[in-house]
Scaffold this motif. Structure first.
Motif, PDB file in Angstrom:
ATOM      1  N   LEU A 101       0.813  -1.217   0.000  1.00  0.00           N
ATOM      2  CA  LEU A 101       0.000   0.000   0.000  1.00  0.00           C
ATOM      3  C   LEU A 101       0.849   1.271   0.000  1.00  0.00           C
ATOM      4  O   LEU A 101       0.374   2.329  -0.419  1.00  0.00           O
ATOM      5  CB  LEU A 101      -0.958   0.005   1.194  1.00  0.00           C
ATOM      6  N   SER A 102       2.097   1.182   0.430  1.00  0.00           N
ATOM      7  CA  SER A 102       2.958   2.367   0.393  1.00  0.00           C
ATOM      8  C   SER A 102       3.166   2.856  -1.044  1.00  0.00           C
ATOM      9  O   SER A 102       3.512   4.017  -1.256  1.00  0.00           O
ATOM     10  CB  SER A 102       4.292   2.105   1.095  1.00  0.00           C
ATOM     11  N   GLY A 103       2.915   2.003  -2.025  1.00  0.00           N
ATOM     12  CA  GLY A 103       2.951   2.433  -3.414  1.00  0.00           C
ATOM     13  C   GLY A 103       1.811   3.372  -3.780  1.00  0.00           C
ATOM     14  O   GLY A 103       1.824   3.996  -4.836  1.00  0.00           O
ATOM     15  N   ARG A 104       0.846   3.497  -2.917  1.00  0.00           N
ATOM     16  CA  ARG A 104      -0.323   4.341  -3.168  1.00  0.00           C
ATOM     17  C   ARG A 104      -0.237   5.712  -2.485  1.00  0.00           C
ATOM     18  O   ARG A 104      -1.126   6.541  -2.662  1.00  0.00           O
ATOM     19  CB  ARG A 104      -1.602   3.638  -2.690  1.00  0.00           C
ATOM     20  N   VAL A 105       0.817   5.964  -1.701  1.00  0.00           N
ATOM     21  CA  VAL A 105       0.864   7.204  -0.923  1.00  0.00           C
ATOM     22  C   VAL A 105       0.850   8.462  -1.788  1.00  0.00           C
ATOM     23  O   VAL A 105       0.369   9.497  -1.348  1.00  0.00           O
ATOM     24  CB  VAL A 105       2.061   7.242   0.073  1.00  0.00           C
ATOM     25  N   GLY A 106       1.323   8.379  -3.011  1.00  0.00           N
ATOM     26  CA  GLY A 106       1.330   9.543  -3.897  1.00  0.00           C
ATOM     27  C   GLY A 106      -0.055   9.988  -4.330  1.00  0.00           C
ATOM     28  O   GLY A 106      -0.218  11.050  -4.928  1.00  0.00           O
ATOM     29  N   TYR A 107      -1.064   9.186  -4.031  1.00  0.00           N
ATOM     30  CA  TYR A 107      -2.424   9.491  -4.444  1.00  0.00           C
ATOM     31  C   TYR A 107      -3.278  10.053  -3.307  1.00  0.00           C
ATOM     32  O   TYR A 107      -4.444  10.383  -3.522  1.00  0.00           O
ATOM     33  CB  TYR A 107      -3.105   8.221  -4.984  1.00  0.00           C
ATOM     34  N   HIS A 108      -2.726  10.127  -2.109  1.00  0.00           N
ATOM     35  CA  HIS A 108      -3.516  10.531  -0.944  1.00  0.00           C
ATOM     36  C   HIS A 108      -2.754  11.539  -0.087  1.00  0.00           C
ATOM     37  O   HIS A 108      -1.547  11.679  -0.200  1.00  0.00           O
ATOM     38  CB  HIS A 108      -3.881   9.301  -0.100  1.00  0.00           C
TER      39      HIS A 108
END
Length: 177
Positions: A101-108
């Motif tokens: 999920l750390s791959g998603r931090v750029g979206y939030h």
């Protein structure tokens, strides 16, 4: 597309890492950089996502300058560049799922990611990425409980969950996706 225009990288001690490099990598191309240890392959990759700043020249990603980008614009460009590091860069005390999920931090927002409030869609992306690398059953395991090969697959799953247009892999690896 990735384009290096007259890129030079000089380290603070005066060592020249790159000298007037001009490279164009088109959409859909698969490029391999081969060289001996110490041949600046990792540094070349890290310049693409600006983990290393260059001394001169410009790097364009999809026609936009990552060299000149700052703040929100830089974050937006970077979220389209997935990175699979040599040492995987996992948070070993966290679960496999949290690492992916750390791959998603750029979206939030920062607050949302610090609190681990990821939407259902992100959870689905993460589980699908883990399934693609054949370790979905390890989602709740701590990263430090995994073998080296499994940790590498978590790193790959993180890049897949990021939904990046570009994936930089800093070590030879076989991707069967």
């Amino acid at each position: 597309m990735i384009e290096f225009r007259n890129v030079t990288k000089i380290y603070p001690n005066g060592t020249i890492g790159l000298s007037n490099v001009n490279v164009k990598i088109n959409d859909g191309e698969f490029v391999v950089i081969v060289g001996l240890s110490g041949a600046v392959k990792s540094m070349f990759l890290r310049c693409i996502n600006r983990l290393h700043d260059i001394s001169e020249g410009e790097i364009l990603i999809g026609g936009k300058s990552i060299t000149l980008a700052k703040g929100k614009e830089l974050r937006k460009i970077r979220r389209n560049i997935g990175m699979i590091f040599q040492n995987f860069n996992l948070v070993t005390r966290s679960s496999v799922l949290k690492n992916v999920l750390s791959g998603r931090v750029g979206y939030h927002s920062t607050v949302r990611t610090l609190l681990g409030w990821f939407p259902k869609e992100d959870l689905e992306l993460a589980f699908n990425a883990l399934a693609r690398v054949n370790i979905k059953e390890k989602a709740n395991s701590r990263a430090d409980e995994l073998s080296g090969g499994q940790q590498q697959r978590v790193s790959i799953a993180r890049a897949l969950a990021q939904e990046a247009k570009i994936i930089l892999a800093d070590e030879p690896l076989l991707l069967i996706l």
